[in-house]
Design an enzyme around this catalytic site. Structure first.
Site, short mmCIF file in Angstrom:
data_model
loop_
_atom_site.label_atom_id
_atom_site.label_comp_id
_atom_site.label_asym_id
_atom_site.label_seq_id
_atom_site.Cartn_x
_atom_site.Cartn_y
_atom_site.Cartn_z
N CYS A 49 39.62 53.32 46.46
CA CYS A 49 40.14 51.97 46.18
C CYS A 49 41.56 52.05 45.64
O CYS A 49 41.81 52.75 44.67
CB CYS A 49 39.23 51.28 45.18
SG CYS A 49 39.95 49.76 44.50
N CYS A 52 41.63 50.84 41.79
CA CYS A 52 40.91 51.52 40.70
C CYS A 52 41.89 52.34 39.85
O CYS A 52 42.92 52.80 40.33
CB CYS A 52 39.81 52.42 41.27
SG CYS A 52 38.23 51.58 41.54
N HIS A 112 35.29 48.55 39.33
CA HIS A 112 35.38 48.22 40.75
C HIS A 112 34.24 47.31 41.21
O HIS A 112 34.39 46.52 42.14
CB HIS A 112 35.36 49.53 41.56
CG HIS A 112 35.52 49.33 43.03
ND1 HIS A 112 36.75 49.15 43.61
CD2 HIS A 112 34.60 49.26 44.03
CE1 HIS A 112 36.59 48.98 44.91
NE2 HIS A 112 35.30 49.04 45.19
N SER A 160 41.80 41.52 50.40
CA SER A 160 41.86 42.80 51.08
C SER A 160 40.99 43.84 50.39
O SER A 160 40.78 44.93 50.91
CB SER A 160 43.31 43.28 51.11
OG SER A 160 43.81 43.39 49.80
N HIS A 163 37.76 44.85 44.60
CA HIS A 163 38.08 45.14 43.19
C HIS A 163 38.65 43.86 42.55
O HIS A 163 39.53 43.23 43.13
CB HIS A 163 39.12 46.28 43.13
CG HIS A 163 39.25 46.85 41.75
ND1 HIS A 163 38.88 48.14 41.44
CD2 HIS A 163 39.71 46.30 40.60
CE1 HIS A 163 39.11 48.35 40.16
NE2 HIS A 163 39.62 47.25 39.63
N HIS A 297 42.88 24.77 40.54
CA HIS A 297 42.03 24.33 41.64
C HIS A 297 41.16 25.50 42.08
O HIS A 297 41.67 26.62 42.21
CB HIS A 297 42.85 23.93 42.87
CG HIS A 297 43.77 22.77 42.67
ND1 HIS A 297 43.34 21.47 42.73
CD2 HIS A 297 45.11 22.71 42.43
CE1 HIS A 297 44.38 20.65 42.54
NE2 HIS A 297 45.46 21.39 42.35
#
Ligand code: H2U
Ligand code: ZN
Length: 340
Positions: A49, A52, A112, A160, A163, A297
């Site tokens: 990741c 991370c 994560h 994308s 995490h 919002h």
């Protein structure tokens, strides 16, 4: 007595736009695409990741071994600070302007496998404080006139990476949506000598039917003019223009309200609920905006289950947004949800 069960349209006073409401259609059969909800089995730490702690990002930069929140400059920034000023104007038709800015990513937590509702309140408070700090710091730059804090949560919203994180895009110009709302709030205060959202909040607290949750400093409602099925609006009770003006107790209360709201969302369809959310704050150009009332919002795309999603297509792309389930019934469903 206005009949809210027949087709009608509702006015959004923040944008001067209308939305078509067709409550009678909630009975129609659903023949659209049905997907299965993804199982969520993420590890606490994922070596692959890019968000991370301690991991390498694209372009070779490395995250610090952070233990709370972590802010970094977006490696694929949509806006850059060092752009030459330039302007194109051909007969007022072909117009373009250079746009300077700064884009950052804020990791909410080293975990994560968490999302905001999983985080303890004091760690959400840390996120609230970073939002305010980033607004203050970026807004103080001479070429930054608007700071947009927003979160895309869930793959359905185009996030994308699962995490927990959000983004900040700080720009030279006030973007379209906040500019629309700013103008409407200003016009309201000129003609009515009052704040649009202060007045709106008072109406909602009296009516009660669209209020989802509240505490001493904040109220969350499904707006009367909501477009998305489970859209909500988070409002401070006090009239203020920006996250930077929050008192400490209001930050603590906001962390509480966000945890409760996002937990309700997760409980609604028994999944980690996807949404795009963002703060609308006053511009940071040094002028005062007495009519502007800070708010967030939440725009979630889910309709009736984890697998049935709303798309803005057809009539909505070509004419105006439309909804079947009323904001009042969406509010009732969200109100039934537990906050644990
Ligand atoms: P979204 O999940 O909302 O797309 O946000 C992730 C952001 O992280 C995205 O804007 C940035 C992308 O540009 N990013 C980096 O800055 N570095 C990386 O190594 C990958 C992604
Ligand atoms: Zn991660």
């Amino acid at each position: 007595m206005f009949n809210l069960t027949q087709p009608h349209r509702r006015y959004n006073p923040l944008t001067h736009e209308w939305i078509l409401v067709s409550p009678q259609r909630t009975q129609r059969p659903w023949l659209g695409q049905v997907e299965s909800a993804p199982a969520d089995t993420r590890p606490e730490y994922d070596p692959a990741c890019y968000l991370c702690p301690g991991n390498e990002r694209a372009g070779g930069k490395r995250n610090s071994p952070y233990t709370a929140t972590f802010v970094f400059e977006n490696d694929f920034a949509a806006l850059e600070p060092a752009i030459e000023p330039a302007r194109l104007d051909t007969r007022g038709i072909l117009r373009a302007e250079s746009e300077r800015g700064i884009c950052r990513v804020i990791c909410f937590s080293p975990r994560h496998d968490w999302t905001l509702p999983d985080m303890p309140r004091d760690e959400i408070l840390g996120v609230v404080r970073v939002w305010a700090e980033q607004t203050r710091e970026l807004g103080a730059r001479d070429f930054i006139n608007y700071v947009q804090v927003f979160e895309n949560k869930g793959a359905q919203m185009g996030a994308s990476n699962p995490h927990p994180h959000c983004q900040v895009w700080a720009s030279e110009h006030v973007p379209t949506e906040p500019a629309k709302e700013l103008r409407a709030q200003h016009e309201f205060s000129q003609t009515r000598d009052a704040c649009l959202l202060c007045e709106y909040l008072a109406l909602e607290l009296t009516a009660g039917e669209r209020v989802i949750a509240q505490n001493e400093s904040w109220v969350v409602v499904t707006p009367f003019w909501a477009t998305w099925p489970f859209e909500t609006l988070v409002l401070p009770r006090r009239h203020l223009g920006s996250l930077t003006e929050l008192r400490d107790a209001e930050c603590v209360a906001l962390a509480d309200l966000l945890k409760r709201l996002t937990t309700r969302y997760d409980n609604l369809f028994q999944i980690s609920f996807p949404y795009s959310m963002g703060w609308h704050q006053m511009p940071t150009d040094g002028a005062t905006y007495p009519a502007h009332h800070l708010h967030a919002h939440y725009y979630p795309p889910l309709l009736r289950s984890a697998t049935v999603r709303k798309f803005m297509v057809g009539y909505e792309m070509l004419a105006n947004p439309q909804r079947d389930i009323t904001p009042e019934s969406a509010a009732a469903r969200l109100r039934e949800m537990a906050e644990r």
